[in-house]
Design a protein around this motif. Sequence first.
Motif, mmCIF file in Angstrom:
data_model
loop_
_atom_site.group_PDB
_atom_site.id
_atom_site.type_symbol
_atom_site.label_atom_id
_atom_site.label_comp_id
_atom_site.label_asym_id
_atom_site.label_seq_id
_atom_site.Cartn_x
_atom_site.Cartn_y
_atom_site.Cartn_z
ATOM 1 N N PHE A 91 -11.397 0.279 -1.440
ATOM 2 C CA PHE A 91 -9.985 0.117 -1.732
ATOM 3 C C PHE A 91 -9.322 -0.842 -0.746
ATOM 4 N N ALA A 128 2.072 -2.366 4.383
ATOM 5 C CA ALA A 128 2.446 -0.967 4.254
ATOM 6 C C ALA A 128 3.785 -0.865 3.526
ATOM 7 N N SER A 161 -0.685 7.137 -1.210
ATOM 8 C CA SER A 161 -2.063 6.979 -1.666
ATOM 9 C C SER A 161 -2.846 6.034 -0.761
ATOM 10 N N ASP A 162 -4.145 6.299 -0.668
ATOM 11 C CA ASP A 162 -5.084 5.394 0.007
ATOM 12 C C ASP A 162 -6.038 4.745 -0.989
ATOM 13 N N ALA A 163 -5.761 4.914 -2.273
ATOM 14 C CA ALA A 163 -6.686 4.434 -3.308
ATOM 15 C C ALA A 163 -6.085 3.242 -4.055
ATOM 16 N N LEU A 164 -5.777 2.192 -3.309
ATOM 17 C CA LEU A 164 -5.156 0.988 -3.875
ATOM 18 C C LEU A 164 -6.239 0.009 -4.326
ATOM 19 N N ASP A 165 -6.185 -0.373 -5.593
ATOM 20 C CA ASP A 165 -7.243 -1.191 -6.178
ATOM 21 C C ASP A 165 -6.665 -2.471 -6.782
ATOM 22 N N LYS A 213 0.884 -1.166 0.000
ATOM 23 C CA LYS A 213 0.000 0.000 0.000
ATOM 24 C C LYS A 213 0.919 1.211 0.000
ATOM 25 N N ARG A 238 -6.723 -2.358 1.947
ATOM 26 C CA ARG A 238 -6.102 -1.860 3.167
ATOM 27 C C ARG A 238 -4.993 -2.811 3.604
ATOM 28 N N VAL A 239 -4.126 -2.311 4.449
ATOM 29 C CA VAL A 239 -3.056 -3.149 4.989
ATOM 30 C C VAL A 239 -3.679 -4.350 5.704
ATOM 31 N N VAL A 269 -3.175 2.230 -8.595
ATOM 32 C CA VAL A 269 -3.287 3.310 -7.612
ATOM 33 C C VAL A 269 -4.164 4.379 -8.264
ATOM 34 N N ASP A 290 -5.794 7.283 -7.645
ATOM 35 C CA ASP A 290 -5.627 8.733 -7.734
ATOM 36 C C ASP A 290 -4.448 9.101 -8.639
#
Length: 296
Positions: A264, A287, A128-132, A124, A266-267, A168, A170
Amino acid sequence: MRLARFSIPGSPIRIGRVDGDTLTDVSDAPDGQGGAIGTSLRAILPRLAALREAIESAVGTTHALTDVRLEAPIDDPQKFLGIGMNYKEHAEEAAAAGIPTPTSQLWFNKQVSCIVGPFDDIHKPLVSDALDYEIELAVVIGTECRHVAVEDARSVIAGYLVANDVSVRDWLQKRSPTFTLGKSFDTHGPIGPWLTTDDEIDDPLALRMRLTVNGEVRQDFQTNDMIYDIYEQIAYLTQVMTLKPGDILATGTPAGIGAPTGSFLRVGDVVRAEIQELGAIENTVIAEPVPTPAAR
Protein backbone atom coordinates in the motif's frame (compact mmCIF):
# COMPACT_ATOMS: atom_id res chain seq x y z
CA MET A 1 -6.89 18.77 -29.74
CA ARG A 2 -5.58 18.73 -26.23
CA LEU A 3 -7.51 21.05 -23.94
CA ALA A 4 -6.50 21.92 -20.40
CA ARG A 5 -7.84 23.97 -17.53
CA PHE A 6 -5.01 25.95 -16.02
CA SER A 7 -4.19 28.76 -13.66
CA ILE A 8 -1.30 31.05 -12.92
CA PRO A 9 -0.74 32.79 -9.57
CA GLY A 10 -3.15 35.65 -8.99
CA SER A 11 -5.42 34.79 -11.92
CA PRO A 12 -8.60 32.74 -12.29
CA ILE A 13 -8.73 29.36 -14.01
CA ARG A 14 -8.73 29.49 -17.82
CA ILE A 15 -8.93 27.04 -20.74
CA GLY A 16 -5.86 26.42 -22.86
CA ARG A 17 -4.91 24.52 -26.02
CA VAL A 18 -1.86 22.33 -25.48
CA ASP A 19 0.66 22.15 -28.32
CA GLY A 20 3.78 20.24 -27.36
CA ASP A 21 5.35 21.98 -24.37
CA THR A 22 3.29 25.15 -24.66
CA LEU A 23 -0.25 26.17 -23.78
CA THR A 24 -2.26 28.88 -25.53
CA ASP A 25 -5.10 30.58 -23.65
CA VAL A 26 -8.28 30.14 -25.71
CA SER A 27 -10.82 31.36 -23.15
CA ASP A 28 -11.51 34.57 -25.09
CA ALA A 29 -11.88 32.90 -28.51
CA PRO A 30 -15.32 33.53 -30.07
CA ASP A 31 -17.94 30.88 -29.43
CA GLY A 32 -19.95 31.65 -32.58
CA GLN A 33 -22.91 32.88 -30.53
CA GLY A 34 -21.71 36.36 -29.71
CA GLY A 35 -19.71 35.32 -26.66
CA ALA A 36 -16.44 33.65 -25.81
CA ILE A 37 -15.32 30.06 -25.14
CA GLY A 38 -15.21 30.83 -21.42
CA THR A 39 -13.60 28.86 -18.64
CA SER A 40 -15.71 25.68 -18.29
CA LEU A 41 -14.53 22.79 -20.38
CA ARG A 42 -17.64 20.78 -19.53
CA ALA A 43 -19.86 23.58 -20.84
CA ILE A 44 -18.32 23.58 -24.33
CA LEU A 45 -18.24 19.81 -24.87
CA PRO A 46 -21.61 19.60 -26.69
CA ARG A 47 -20.34 22.18 -29.24
CA LEU A 48 -16.75 21.07 -29.41
CA ALA A 49 -16.85 20.17 -33.11
CA ALA A 50 -18.35 23.55 -34.02
CA LEU A 51 -15.79 25.36 -31.89
CA ARG A 52 -12.78 23.48 -33.20
CA GLU A 53 -11.76 26.07 -35.79
CA ALA A 54 -11.98 28.94 -33.30
CA ILE A 55 -9.98 27.00 -30.70
CA GLU A 56 -7.32 25.83 -33.15
CA SER A 57 -6.84 29.32 -34.59
CA ALA A 58 -6.93 31.19 -31.26
CA VAL A 59 -3.87 33.37 -30.66
CA GLY A 60 -4.23 34.14 -26.97
CA THR A 61 -1.42 34.42 -24.46
CA THR A 62 1.02 31.53 -24.69
CA HIS A 63 2.66 29.91 -21.66
CA ALA A 64 5.22 27.20 -21.17
CA LEU A 65 3.53 24.23 -19.53
CA THR A 66 6.10 24.42 -16.76
CA ASP A 67 4.88 27.93 -15.90
CA VAL A 68 1.23 27.06 -15.27
CA ARG A 69 -0.70 24.97 -12.79
CA LEU A 70 -2.74 22.34 -14.58
CA GLU A 71 -6.15 21.85 -13.00
CA ALA A 72 -8.58 18.94 -13.30
CA PRO A 73 -9.80 19.14 -16.93
CA ILE A 74 -13.37 18.42 -15.83
CA ASP A 75 -13.89 19.52 -12.23
CA ASP A 76 -17.68 19.47 -12.19
CA PRO A 77 -19.06 16.35 -13.89
CA GLN A 78 -22.55 15.21 -12.98
CA LYS A 79 -21.23 11.64 -12.75
CA PHE A 80 -17.88 9.99 -12.07
CA LEU A 81 -18.42 6.26 -12.55
CA GLY A 82 -15.98 3.38 -12.39
CA ILE A 83 -16.11 -0.25 -13.44
CA GLY A 84 -14.62 -2.89 -11.18
CA MET A 85 -12.32 -5.78 -12.16
CA ASN A 86 -12.52 -5.13 -15.88
CA TYR A 87 -9.06 -6.37 -16.89
CA LYS A 88 -8.50 -10.10 -17.27
CA GLU A 89 -5.27 -10.36 -15.27
CA HIS A 90 -6.53 -7.94 -12.64
CA ALA A 91 -9.63 -10.09 -12.15
CA GLU A 92 -7.33 -13.09 -11.71
CA GLU A 93 -5.20 -11.36 -9.07
CA ALA A 94 -8.35 -10.19 -7.28
CA ALA A 95 -9.72 -13.73 -7.27
CA ALA A 96 -6.45 -14.94 -5.75
CA ALA A 97 -7.00 -12.38 -2.96
CA GLY A 98 -10.47 -13.79 -2.31
CA ILE A 99 -12.50 -11.28 -4.33
CA PRO A 100 -14.91 -13.07 -6.69
CA THR A 101 -14.95 -12.14 -10.36
CA PRO A 102 -18.25 -10.46 -11.30
CA THR A 103 -20.39 -12.15 -13.93
CA SER A 104 -21.53 -8.85 -15.45
CA GLN A 105 -20.32 -5.27 -15.53
CA LEU A 106 -19.79 -4.03 -11.97
CA TRP A 107 -20.21 -0.25 -11.69
CA PHE A 108 -19.75 2.08 -8.74
CA ASN A 109 -19.82 5.80 -8.02
CA LYS A 110 -16.83 7.93 -7.21
CA GLN A 111 -18.31 11.03 -5.62
CA VAL A 112 -17.27 14.06 -7.66
CA SER A 113 -15.84 15.74 -4.54
CA CYS A 114 -12.87 13.36 -4.81
CA ILE A 115 -11.61 15.02 -8.01
CA VAL A 116 -8.26 16.82 -7.93
CA GLY A 117 -5.80 18.01 -10.54
CA PRO A 118 -3.17 15.97 -12.34
CA PHE A 119 -0.31 17.05 -10.06
CA ASP A 120 -2.16 17.65 -6.79
CA ASP A 121 -1.38 15.76 -3.60
CA ILE A 122 -3.47 12.79 -2.53
CA HIS A 123 -4.24 12.13 1.12
CA LYS A 124 -3.41 9.03 3.08
CA PRO A 125 -6.60 8.87 5.18
CA LEU A 126 -6.58 9.29 8.92
CA VAL A 127 -8.78 6.19 9.16
CA SER A 128 -6.87 3.70 7.00
CA ASP A 129 -3.45 2.28 6.15
CA ALA A 130 -4.73 0.45 3.07
CA LEU A 131 -4.31 3.15 0.40
CA ASP A 132 -4.05 1.73 -3.10
CA TYR A 133 -3.52 2.95 -6.66
CA GLU A 134 -5.25 2.06 -9.94
CA ILE A 135 -4.24 3.54 -13.29
CA GLU A 136 -7.25 3.87 -15.58
CA LEU A 137 -8.19 5.16 -19.00
CA ALA A 138 -11.00 7.64 -18.35
CA VAL A 139 -13.59 8.36 -21.01
CA VAL A 140 -15.33 11.76 -21.08
CA ILE A 141 -18.81 11.85 -22.58
CA GLY A 142 -19.46 14.63 -25.08
CA THR A 143 -23.08 14.08 -26.08
CA GLU A 144 -26.17 13.54 -23.96
CA CYS A 145 -27.19 9.98 -24.71
CA ARG A 146 -29.43 7.07 -23.73
CA HIS A 147 -29.80 3.55 -25.18
CA VAL A 148 -26.61 3.78 -27.24
CA ALA A 149 -25.76 0.77 -29.40
CA VAL A 150 -22.26 -0.65 -29.07
CA GLU A 151 -21.48 0.23 -32.69
CA ASP A 152 -22.51 3.86 -32.10
CA ALA A 153 -20.81 4.35 -28.73
CA ARG A 154 -17.65 6.02 -29.98
CA SER A 155 -19.72 8.86 -31.43
CA VAL A 156 -20.70 10.06 -27.92
CA ILE A 157 -17.13 10.24 -26.61
CA ALA A 158 -15.58 13.71 -26.36
CA GLY A 159 -12.15 12.47 -25.36
CA TYR A 160 -9.91 10.79 -22.83
CA LEU A 161 -8.03 11.44 -19.59
CA VAL A 162 -5.52 9.64 -17.44
CA ALA A 163 -7.04 8.74 -14.08
CA ASN A 164 -5.82 7.21 -10.85
CA ASP A 165 -8.78 5.50 -9.20
CA VAL A 166 -7.28 5.79 -5.72
CA SER A 167 -8.91 3.24 -3.42
CA VAL A 168 -9.07 2.70 0.33
CA ARG A 169 -9.16 -1.09 0.45
CA ASP A 170 -10.52 -1.76 3.93
CA TRP A 171 -13.39 0.66 3.37
CA LEU A 172 -13.87 -0.66 -0.16
CA GLN A 173 -14.14 -4.38 0.50
CA LYS A 174 -15.23 -4.47 4.14
CA ARG A 175 -16.85 -1.28 5.41
CA SER A 176 -18.73 -0.23 2.26
CA PRO A 177 -19.62 -3.21 0.03
CA THR A 178 -21.12 -0.89 -2.59
CA PHE A 179 -17.56 0.47 -3.18
CA THR A 180 -18.77 4.08 -3.03
CA LEU A 181 -17.14 5.13 0.24
CA GLY A 182 -13.86 3.35 -0.39
CA LYS A 183 -13.61 5.03 -3.79
CA SER A 184 -14.67 8.54 -2.76
CA PHE A 185 -12.28 9.88 -0.13
CA ASP A 186 -11.32 13.50 -0.75
CA THR A 187 -8.39 13.86 -3.22
CA HIS A 188 -8.76 10.26 -4.45
CA GLY A 189 -9.75 11.16 -8.00
CA PRO A 190 -6.74 12.76 -9.72
CA ILE A 191 -7.38 13.19 -13.46
CA GLY A 192 -5.67 14.87 -16.39
CA PRO A 193 -3.32 16.16 -17.47
CA TRP A 194 -5.70 17.48 -20.14
CA LEU A 195 -8.58 16.28 -22.29
CA THR A 196 -7.32 14.61 -25.46
CA THR A 197 -10.16 14.70 -27.96
CA ASP A 198 -11.31 11.44 -29.51
CA ASP A 199 -10.14 12.32 -33.02
CA GLU A 200 -6.53 12.40 -31.81
CA ILE A 201 -6.58 8.70 -30.90
CA ASP A 202 -6.63 6.01 -33.59
CA ASP A 203 -7.63 3.20 -31.25
CA PRO A 204 -8.28 3.80 -27.54
CA LEU A 205 -8.23 0.02 -27.07
CA ALA A 206 -4.56 -0.20 -28.08
CA LEU A 207 -2.88 2.17 -25.63
CA ARG A 208 -0.07 1.29 -23.25
CA MET A 209 -0.71 2.31 -19.63
CA ARG A 210 2.01 2.39 -17.00
CA LEU A 211 2.02 3.27 -13.30
CA THR A 212 5.07 3.70 -11.09
CA VAL A 213 5.50 4.30 -7.37
CA ASN A 214 8.74 6.13 -6.57
CA GLY A 215 9.99 5.09 -10.02
CA GLU A 216 9.22 1.38 -9.52
CA VAL A 217 6.90 -0.04 -12.17
CA ARG A 218 3.77 -1.50 -10.59
CA GLN A 219 1.35 -1.63 -13.55
CA ASP A 220 2.26 -1.96 -17.23
CA PHE A 221 -0.45 -3.17 -19.58
CA GLN A 222 -2.38 -2.33 -22.73
CA THR A 223 -6.00 -1.23 -22.78
CA ASN A 224 -6.81 -4.25 -24.98
CA ASP A 225 -6.87 -6.45 -21.85
CA MET A 226 -10.34 -5.14 -20.93
CA ILE A 227 -13.07 -7.70 -20.37
CA TYR A 228 -15.76 -5.21 -21.46
CA ASP A 229 -14.43 -2.59 -23.86
CA ILE A 230 -15.34 1.07 -23.58
CA TYR A 231 -18.09 0.82 -26.20
CA GLU A 232 -19.74 -2.09 -24.38
CA GLN A 233 -19.50 -0.07 -21.18
CA ILE A 234 -21.33 2.91 -22.67
CA ALA A 235 -24.01 0.68 -24.18
CA TYR A 236 -24.53 -1.06 -20.82
CA LEU A 237 -24.74 2.12 -18.76
CA THR A 238 -27.10 3.89 -21.14
CA GLN A 239 -29.64 1.12 -20.76
CA VAL A 240 -30.03 2.50 -17.22
CA MET A 241 -29.26 6.20 -17.25
CA THR A 242 -28.74 9.22 -19.43
CA LEU A 243 -25.07 10.11 -19.74
CA LYS A 244 -24.40 13.83 -19.91
CA PRO A 245 -21.57 15.88 -21.42
CA GLY A 246 -18.65 15.89 -19.02
CA ASP A 247 -19.55 12.61 -17.30
CA ILE A 248 -16.40 10.61 -16.58
CA LEU A 249 -16.15 6.84 -16.92
CA ALA A 250 -13.10 5.18 -15.36
CA THR A 251 -12.84 2.04 -17.48
CA GLY A 252 -10.93 -0.36 -15.24
CA THR A 253 -7.41 -1.03 -14.02
CA PRO A 254 -4.94 -3.72 -15.05
CA ALA A 255 -3.06 -6.13 -12.78
CA GLY A 256 -0.43 -4.89 -10.38
CA ILE A 257 -2.44 -3.10 -7.68
CA GLY A 258 -1.05 -3.11 -4.16
CA ALA A 259 -3.77 -5.12 -2.40
CA PRO A 260 -2.68 -8.69 -3.27
CA THR A 261 0.80 -8.16 -1.78
CA GLY A 262 -0.07 -5.53 0.82
CA SER A 263 2.08 -2.98 -1.02
CA PHE A 264 0.00 0.00 0.00
CA LEU A 265 0.94 3.64 -0.47
CA ARG A 266 2.73 5.51 2.27
CA VAL A 267 3.23 9.18 3.02
CA GLY A 268 5.93 10.55 0.73
CA ASP A 269 5.29 8.11 -2.13
CA VAL A 270 5.12 9.61 -5.62
CA VAL A 271 2.64 7.90 -7.93
CA ARG A 272 2.98 8.50 -11.67
CA ALA A 273 0.32 7.23 -14.10
CA GLU A 274 0.96 7.52 -17.83
CA ILE A 275 -1.08 6.44 -20.85
CA GLN A 276 0.30 6.42 -24.37
CA GLU A 277 -0.78 9.51 -26.37
CA LEU A 278 -2.66 11.00 -23.38
CA GLY A 279 0.19 12.18 -21.15
CA ALA A 280 0.88 11.58 -17.47
CA ILE A 281 -0.33 12.62 -14.04
CA GLU A 282 1.84 12.52 -10.93
CA ASN A 283 0.68 12.78 -7.34
CA THR A 284 2.48 12.76 -4.00
CA VAL A 285 0.92 11.02 -1.02
CA ILE A 286 0.65 13.24 2.05
CA ALA A 287 -0.94 12.70 5.43
CA GLU A 288 -4.55 13.81 5.59
CA PRO A 289 -4.63 17.02 7.61
CA VAL A 290 -5.96 16.55 11.11
CA PRO A 291 -9.20 18.53 11.39
CA THR A 292 -9.36 21.31 13.90
CA PRO A 293 -12.13 21.04 16.53
CA ALA A 294 -14.11 23.76 14.77
CA ALA A 295 -14.10 21.76 11.52
CA ARG A 296 -15.45 18.55 13.01
